[in-house]
Structures are given as structure tokens and as C-alpha cells.
Design an enzyme around this catalytic site. Structure first.
Site, PDB file in Angstrom:
ATOM      1  N   ALA A   1       6.954 -61.566 -26.128  1.00 32.62           N
ATOM      2  CA  ALA A   1       7.807 -62.535 -26.823  1.00 32.62           C
ATOM      3  C   ALA A   1       9.190 -62.625 -26.174  1.00 32.62           C
ATOM      4  O   ALA A   1       9.630 -63.708 -25.773  1.00 32.62           O
ATOM      5  CB  ALA A   1       7.929 -62.140 -28.290  1.00 32.62           C
TER       6      ALA A   1
ATOM      7  N   ARG B   1       4.520 -66.486 -31.139  1.00 30.46           N
ATOM      8  CA  ARG B   1       5.907 -66.222 -30.731  1.00 30.46           C
ATOM      9  C   ARG B   1       6.117 -66.138 -29.224  1.00 30.46           C
ATOM     10  O   ARG B   1       7.261 -66.100 -28.777  1.00 30.46           O
ATOM     11  CB  ARG B   1       6.386 -64.912 -31.373  1.00 30.46           C
TER      12      ARG B   1
ATOM     13  N   LYS C   1      -0.693 -62.062 -18.621  1.00 29.07           N
ATOM     14  CA  LYS C   1       0.542 -62.740 -19.053  1.00 29.07           C
ATOM     15  C   LYS C   1       1.439 -63.091 -17.880  1.00 29.07           C
ATOM     16  O   LYS C   1       2.036 -64.169 -17.853  1.00 29.07           O
ATOM     17  CB  LYS C   1       1.304 -61.858 -20.047  1.00 29.07           C
TER      18      LYS C   1
ATOM     19  N   ASP D   1       7.811 -53.365 -25.023  1.00 25.66           N
ATOM     20  CA  ASP D   1       7.534 -53.146 -26.439  1.00 25.66           C
ATOM     21  C   ASP D   1       7.561 -51.661 -26.780  1.00 25.66           C
ATOM     22  O   ASP D   1       7.089 -51.269 -27.829  1.00 25.66           O
ATOM     23  CB  ASP D   1       6.172 -53.766 -26.814  1.00 25.66           C
TER      24      ASP D   1
ATOM     25  N   CYS E   1       5.827 -54.236 -33.464  1.00 22.10           N
ATOM     26  CA  CYS E   1       5.402 -55.541 -33.981  1.00 22.10           C
ATOM     27  C   CYS E   1       3.999 -55.455 -34.554  1.00 22.10           C
ATOM     28  O   CYS E   1       3.616 -56.243 -35.406  1.00 22.10           O
ATOM     29  CB  CYS E   1       5.420 -56.584 -32.872  1.00 22.10           C
TER      30      CYS E   1
ATOM     31  N   CYS F   1      24.415 -36.326 -20.739  1.00 21.08           N
ATOM     32  CA  CYS F   1      23.223 -37.193 -20.658  1.00 21.08           C
ATOM     33  C   CYS F   1      22.483 -36.956 -19.339  1.00 21.08           C
ATOM     34  O   CYS F   1      23.081 -37.005 -18.264  1.00 21.08           O
ATOM     35  CB  CYS F   1      23.641 -38.662 -20.759  1.00 21.08           C
TER      36      CYS F   1
ATOM     37  N   CYS G   1      22.882 -40.523 -17.307  1.00 20.16           N
ATOM     38  CA  CYS G   1      24.155 -41.050 -16.791  1.00 20.16           C
ATOM     39  C   CYS G   1      25.277 -40.008 -16.837  1.00 20.16           C
ATOM     40  O   CYS G   1      26.429 -40.343 -16.573  1.00 20.16           O
ATOM     41  CB  CYS G   1      24.560 -42.318 -17.550  1.00 20.16           C
TER      42      CYS G   1
HETATM   43 ZN   LIG Z   1      23.370 -41.815 -20.733  1.00 15.86          ZN
END
Ligand SMILES: [Zn+2]
Length: 335
Positions: free
Chosen positions: A32, A64, A79, A123, A179, A236, A239
Site C-alpha cells: 500500500a 488500498r 508486485k 510491512d 494490517c 545505539c 548510529c
Molecule cells: Zn540509532
């Protein structure tokens, strides 16, 4: 001024229209959000689009997923292929590449190479975290988008500037919902895709992108935004100061084994967190048949497949020998 972009050029400026023409955008997923984003990007004259998706068009997509038609569903077209056909009719002057493939830790670096911006239209969070790792590693902006029910959210990962998806995972409320378990209405898809494509325009033209997480509930008519600048985590693994990009490693990716002679595929999740069996049991009760739950496993029938989920996160998808198909079905249930 080229006639077809006249109105857009009045707003963006001629130089910026040329920047769109020179750009190469990767759209990850052609469901979608991917349909909606790709159509806007093609109409806007983004010169190079790569669309990657592992699934084929089904009748339940037509409500959709705006690029697809009844004949695409009848022919069970992939797709990415159906999207390229439709987008080429919309704008024959741009270059469109369709890739029918699962996105995983083995192919993501090749997929993102040379791209200007990455649009998230997947998704599931496992794929998003793989894309997020690659985006940060190679310094490519990544425009996150997600929607379920009437709710959606979007923000942009600008490597070196904003937090990444990994930093924000605990602040995202849609985890565990898909979904296929709670449904979705098409207007929220358009809203989220519109925010994503606007960010793409801003990134490609060198305009400032606000460091905010926008969220919306279109049914309730509510929207909100959170400033994400302070949510960057120095520890993290994607990053932070000692980044290891964990989702680019094979060890942390979901493994699949075809179970010989059983017409079934086993999936073993890598690093991503899997919801508890109790939560999953609540999610599947309305959408599946023959639900059996005990201390050890949750078993149910979904779209003709018997699916067995184990407490350690393993899953067995019966009724297929295709690992990509099994992964697709798994991600519809577990985001
Ligand atoms: Zn991060």
C-alpha cells in the site's frame, strides 16, 4: 520548463526539478505505502526508481494498493513487476527498475548502493531494521512510514543528524500489530505516503527536514508530532559511537529451513524481538481458524496454511516449500 512538471516547478523551482530528475530513489516494498509513494515519485519526475518486493498481487490488496488491477491479481503478477508496468504508463520518461526479491542482510548493501534516498514501505520491523542499518552505514536518508487500522506514523532518519529507527523502537506504538491482524483503511495509507514523499522532495532538493515523528489517526481526526532530536542514543548499535550494524549480520537475520517431505518451512528469528505467544494468540483469534494454544505453542490455520509458533520464537509454516513465501506469511502475522 517542461509542460508536465509546470505546476510542481513553480513551487520547487527549476533547479530543484532537475535535482529530482537526477535522483535515484529506492522504494522498499510495493504494497500500500509503496504503491502510493512510487506513483507520486513517478508523476513528480524522480528520474530513477528502484522498487523491490517479494510478494505477488492478491485480491485482498486491491482495496488500498493503488497501482494494481483485477487482472494483476488474476495473473498473480509479482508486485514489483505489476508496479513497474503501471508506473511506466504513468511516466515513460523515467527509469524504473523492478526487483522481485526478499530484502535481507545478504542483499541490502547492494540494493542501497548509489541511491539518493530510501523510502520505507515494508510491512515488518525486521526488514526495516536491516534497511535502517544499511542507510546509516552508507549515509543515505531513510524515510520511515507505517500504518495499521486508521493510524499511521512517519519520520526521517538523517544519518549523522537524527536518531535512527533503532534508537526510536521503544517509542513506536505499532509494533506487534499488522494490517492482517487489525486491518487498515486506505486514507491513512495516502496520508503517510504523502508525508514520506514530501520528505523525499525536501531531501532531494537540499531543503531542511523537520526532526519530528508525525503520527495521525484519521478516523479520530487526530494528529501529533514529537521532536526526536533528543532521542538519539549514544549506545545505539546502529548510529552510536561504537556502531556494529547488527542487522547486517547473517547471525541476526531470520533463518529459514525447508522441512523435507513435510511441505513446510521453519523460520528461526535472529535478533528481532518476537511478541509473546499470549499476545499473538489474542491477535490471531479473529483472523484464523482452528486455533490451538498451550504452554508450548500456538497453532492456527491462516489462508490455507497451518502455522505453528513456538515460545522460543520459531515458526513452522505448512503448505509451502518456498522460504520467501513462508517469510511473507510470517511477517503478515508478526510485525
Ligand atoms: Zn540509532
Amino acid at each position: 520548463m517542461i509542460e508536465r512538471y509546470k505546476k510542481q516547478e513553480l513551487f520547487l523551482g527549476r533547479d530543484n526539478q532537475a535535482k529530482l530528475h537526477d535522483a535515484h530513489v529506492l522504494v522498499v516494498g510495493a504494497g500500500a505505502l509503496g504503491s502510493s509513494s512510487a506513483e507520486m515519485l513517478a508523476r513528480a519526475g524522480v528520474g530513477n526508481l528502484t522498487i523491490v518486493d517479494r510478494d505477488y498481487v492478491e485480491w485482498s490488496n486491491l482495496q488500498r494498493q493503488q497501482l494494481y488491477t483485477e487482472s494483476d491479481a488474476s495473473e498473480t503478477l509479482p508486485k514489483a513487476v505489476a508496479a513497474k508496468m503501471r508506473l511506466s504508463q504513468i511516466n515513460s520518461e523515467i527509469t524504473i527498475e523492478a526487483i522481485v526479491s526478499d530484502v535481507n542482510s545478504q542483499n541490502i548493501e547492494e540494493l542501497v548502493a548509489g541511491k539518493s534516498v530510501i523510502v520505507d514501505a515494508t510491512d515488518n520491523f525486521e526488514t526495516r531494521l536491516i534497511v535502517n542499518d544499511a542507510a546509516v552505514k552508507f549515509g543515505i536518508p531513510f524515510v520511515f512510514g507505517a500504518c495499521v487500522g486508521s493510524y499511521g506514523l512517519s519520520f526521517t532518519v538523517q544519518p549523522g543528524v537524527t536518531p535512527c529507527l533503532h534508537c526510536l523502537m521503544d517509542n513506536l506504538p505499532t509494533q506487534g500489530m499488522t494490517c492482517d491482524t487489525v486491518g487498515v483503511i486506505s486514507p491513512i495509507v495516502s496520508v503517510v505516503a504523502s508525508f514520506q514523499v514530501t520528505r523525499v522532495f525536501q531531501l532531494l532538493t537540499g531543503c531542511e527536514v523537520p526532526p519530528v515523528l508525525n503520527s495521525f489517526d484519521i478516523w479520530r481526526g487526530e494528529s501529533s508530532k514529537i521532536n526526536i532530536e533528543k532521542l538519539k542514543q549514544s549506545s545505539c548499535p546502529t548510529c552510536g559511537e561504537a556502531a556494529t550494524f547488527p542487522y547486517l549480520s547473517f547471525e541476526n537475520s531470520t533463518k529459514t529451513d525447508v522441512l523435507c517431505g513435510r511441505d513446510a518451512v521453519q523460520l528461526r528469528p535472529g535478533g528481532a524481538k518476537v511478541p509473546s505467544l499470549e499476545l499473538l494468540a489474542q491477535a490471531v483469534v479473529g483472523i484464523s481458524d482452528e486455533v490451538i494454544a498451550n504452554t508450548y505453542l500456538l497453532s492456527f490455520k491462516y489462508e490455507g496454511h497451518r502455522i505453528v509458533l513456538f515460545r522460543d520464537g520459531r515458526a513452522i509454516i505448512h503448505g509451502t516449500n518456498d522460504p520467501v513465501r513462508a517469510r511473507s506469511i510470517y511477517n503478515r502475522i508478526i510485525s
